[in-house]
Design a protein around this motif. Sequence first.
Motif, mmCIF file in Angstrom:
data_model
loop_
_atom_site.group_PDB
_atom_site.id
_atom_site.type_symbol
_atom_site.label_atom_id
_atom_site.label_comp_id
_atom_site.label_asym_id
_atom_site.label_seq_id
_atom_site.Cartn_x
_atom_site.Cartn_y
_atom_site.Cartn_z
ATOM 1 N N THR A 147 0.836 -1.193 0.000
ATOM 2 C CA THR A 147 0.000 0.000 0.000
ATOM 3 C C THR A 147 0.871 1.243 0.000
ATOM 4 N N ARG A 148 0.242 2.406 -0.241
ATOM 5 C CA ARG A 148 0.944 3.693 -0.204
ATOM 6 C C ARG A 148 0.142 4.669 0.627
ATOM 7 N N MET A 149 0.836 5.686 1.101
ATOM 8 C CA MET A 149 0.192 6.711 1.915
ATOM 9 C C MET A 149 0.213 8.043 1.179
ATOM 10 N N PHE A 150 -0.899 8.773 1.230
ATOM 11 C CA PHE A 150 -0.983 10.124 0.695
ATOM 12 C C PHE A 150 -1.811 10.981 1.648
ATOM 13 N N THR A 151 -1.568 12.267 1.611
ATOM 14 C CA THR A 151 -2.416 13.201 2.338
ATOM 15 C C THR A 151 -3.105 14.100 1.329
ATOM 16 N N ILE A 152 -4.420 14.171 1.394
ATOM 17 C CA ILE A 152 -5.199 15.014 0.497
ATOM 18 C C ILE A 152 -5.921 16.075 1.317
ATOM 19 N N THR A 153 -6.448 17.067 0.642
ATOM 20 C CA THR A 153 -7.224 18.118 1.298
ATOM 21 C C THR A 153 -8.616 18.141 0.700
ATOM 22 N N SER A 218 -20.876 17.289 -5.005
ATOM 23 C CA SER A 218 -20.401 18.411 -5.814
ATOM 24 C C SER A 218 -20.019 19.616 -4.973
ATOM 25 N N SER A 219 -20.442 19.637 -3.711
ATOM 26 C CA SER A 219 -20.082 20.752 -2.839
ATOM 27 C C SER A 219 -18.643 20.630 -2.327
ATOM 28 N N LEU A 220 -18.036 19.445 -2.515
ATOM 29 C CA LEU A 220 -16.661 19.235 -2.083
ATOM 30 C C LEU A 220 -15.689 19.693 -3.169
ATOM 31 N N LEU A 221 -14.476 19.999 -2.751
ATOM 32 C CA LEU A 221 -13.389 20.303 -3.675
ATOM 33 C C LEU A 221 -12.165 19.568 -3.155
ATOM 34 N N VAL A 222 -11.744 18.537 -3.878
ATOM 35 C CA VAL A 222 -10.686 17.642 -3.417
ATOM 36 C C VAL A 222 -9.377 17.976 -4.116
ATOM 37 N N LEU A 223 -8.333 18.214 -3.341
ATOM 38 C CA LEU A 223 -7.000 18.459 -3.870
ATOM 39 C C LEU A 223 -6.074 17.347 -3.394
ATOM 40 N N PRO A 224 -5.282 16.762 -4.290
ATOM 41 C CA PRO A 224 -4.486 15.567 -3.945
ATOM 42 C C PRO A 224 -3.169 15.899 -3.254
ATOM 43 N N PHE A 225 -3.200 16.843 -2.343
ATOM 44 C CA PHE A 225 -1.990 17.229 -1.623
ATOM 45 C C PHE A 225 -2.366 17.904 -0.319
ATOM 46 N N LYS A 226 -1.362 18.107 0.515
ATOM 47 C CA LYS A 226 -1.513 18.818 1.773
ATOM 48 C C LYS A 226 -0.843 20.179 1.655
ATOM 49 N N SER A 227 -1.543 21.240 2.055
ATOM 50 C CA SER A 227 -0.969 22.578 2.023
ATOM 51 C C SER A 227 -0.286 22.901 3.346
ATOM 52 N N ASN A 228 0.811 23.631 3.259
ATOM 53 C CA ASN A 228 1.581 24.037 4.419
ATOM 54 C C ASN A 228 1.982 25.500 4.271
ATOM 55 N N THR A 229 2.565 26.062 5.308
ATOM 56 C CA THR A 229 3.017 27.448 5.283
ATOM 57 C C THR A 229 4.510 27.515 5.539
ATOM 58 N N TRP A 230 5.186 28.317 4.747
ATOM 59 C CA TRP A 230 6.628 28.544 4.852
ATOM 60 C C TRP A 230 6.861 30.035 4.996
ATOM 61 N N LEU A 231 7.700 30.434 5.931
ATOM 62 C CA LEU A 231 7.977 31.851 6.154
ATOM 63 C C LEU A 231 9.188 32.263 5.323
ATOM 64 N N TRP A 232 8.967 33.211 4.418
ATOM 65 C CA TRP A 232 10.032 33.686 3.532
ATOM 66 C C TRP A 232 10.127 35.200 3.613
ATOM 67 N N ARG A 233 11.260 35.684 4.095
ATOM 68 C CA ARG A 233 11.500 37.124 4.218
ATOM 69 C C ARG A 233 10.379 37.825 4.980
ATOM 70 N N GLY A 234 9.881 37.147 5.992
ATOM 71 C CA GLY A 234 8.835 37.711 6.823
ATOM 72 C C GLY A 234 7.435 37.548 6.284
ATOM 73 N N VAL A 241 2.415 19.811 -0.928
ATOM 74 C CA VAL A 241 3.378 18.719 -1.040
ATOM 75 C C VAL A 241 2.634 17.394 -1.108
ATOM 76 N N ALA A 242 3.155 16.499 -1.952
ATOM 77 C CA ALA A 242 2.556 15.164 -2.100
ATOM 78 C C ALA A 242 3.611 14.200 -2.621
ATOM 79 N N GLY A 243 3.485 12.943 -2.215
ATOM 80 C CA GLY A 243 4.304 11.886 -2.784
ATOM 81 C C GLY A 243 5.684 11.752 -2.172
ATOM 82 N N CYS A 244 6.438 10.774 -2.661
ATOM 83 C CA CYS A 244 7.786 10.462 -2.194
ATOM 84 C C CYS A 244 8.722 10.338 -3.388
#
Length: 521
Positions: A147-153, A218-234, A241-244
């Motif tokens: 099996t494989r693991m993924f994180t979706i939103t 139809s009210s759902l919106l599926v994205l095949p990844f997990k969103s994160n936050t990165w601090l750049w220059r304040g 990000v998704a996959g290996c």
Amino acid sequence: MAVLAVALPHSVNDALRVLGQSCSSENSGFGDSQRLAVVKRSRGVKVGRVSLVFDSKSQSCSARFPSSSVAISRRPVFENRKILRRRSLTSIGRDIPSTRVPTREYFRGAARNKEASTADESKAADSGPSLEEMLTPPTSMGLSSDTRMFTITVHGVITDNDSRRLESQLQGIDGIVQFWVGPLKVGGLRGGSVSVQIEIESRVTLRQVAQDIQDLDSSLLVLPFKSNTWLWRGHKINYAVAGCGEPIILVHGFGGNVGHFARLVSYLAEEHRVYAVDLLGFGASEKPLEANYGPELWGEQIQDFANEFADEGAVLVGNSIGSLTVLAAAAMMGDEAVRGVVLLNCAGAMNRKGLAQDGVLLRIISPIFVAVEYLLQKPDIAKFLFNRFRSKENVKKILTDQAYRNTDAVTDQLVDILHHPSTEPGALEVFVKVFTGEPGPRPEALMPKIKAPLLLLWGDKDRWTPANGPVANYFRRLGDERGNVYVETLPDVGHCPHDDRPELAAERMFSFIGSLEAQKN
């Protein structure tokens, strides 16, 4: 400081190889030959041959081997959702390989009795798996080794009842072995969202599972990844990000965001670790009024992102103005940091000021653009024009009539993905700055600084940047001069190959990246 205790193969080389890989999974897990767990102590706990120490301030992970003097570090690193949430740490984008869950307490599956397991989940979050659980073979825990693991939103989950209904629906999705639904996040696309970590069988694809979940409602919106936050220059930068595997970094075009790559990510994440980045001023990234938006600034952003998340070397992929951005980044980064470059319908410049040389027609209509730029300097007029431009009806019409050939790809979900960021504060100001600002460097000025192999994919029905236009023809001439520049036209495809016909784009990209890996070996 949180400490990760790891059991790995019995050699330092194997451990180094494992640590050198990455995965987008957020919960603790293990691969085919290693087991991971979080241990709340101030010093590393040695299990087997290696212990990992995670520093929450620097977001770095050090591996120390008791049987040798070897010590290595990589960052960012492994994320255990339960521990990190309690410690209020920011998201981390790169993780130790994880293909299955380490213990059933971390997931809610179809066979779980939710009420009876509440106390067990709380206890597991506090203490983590025991060493006995960590060292238990996965097959004896009832987990499949295939099996494989993924994180979706999943967007459109607004209330706790919505979350519970989603859990119930996921139980009927073919190919899902187990899943874990994260906490509800209010706001954003369609009012709210949850992250769902899924373990899926090898006989199904991430694309199939994501589409099956999308088809639930139809009210759902599926994205095949997990969103994160990165601090750049304040500034807060949103990335997905998704996959290996070997890293790929995707960069969107004008008015786009990470969601525009959703269909392509579902292909690429099967074999690679895929990042998509919202450029400063777009998507869910911050939109500072003082920024000088353009390929140079965005190129610096992608350069710093690659140094942070893909320091082993990445393939950079850009669409339209995003192509200019990855060219600018590649010119700054050097050969070792850039394994390859993929351009999807590359723009000639950021705006009309840099396109004057691209034919008589553009010179003839140039006064029209000058007039529009003048009007955009008037705040009331700019607001009126922007509101007309960004309306859902207009977005759908532009996509259907001009940008896409495959109109079936122009869904309500896509329209929402592209429309929503325009409703955020600062979006109007960014629009005006990009449209009226300096055009930035052209591809002809950037390519002499880039030695990495390059693949240019061009939809032959692109009405904005024609496949027989000056930019495409420049790259064809360059391909004749250099042995590592490849140009390919995609039949019956418009300006956005990654979403118009993602299967074609992915097929060509897999072949190109495979050739890079063959050269490396």
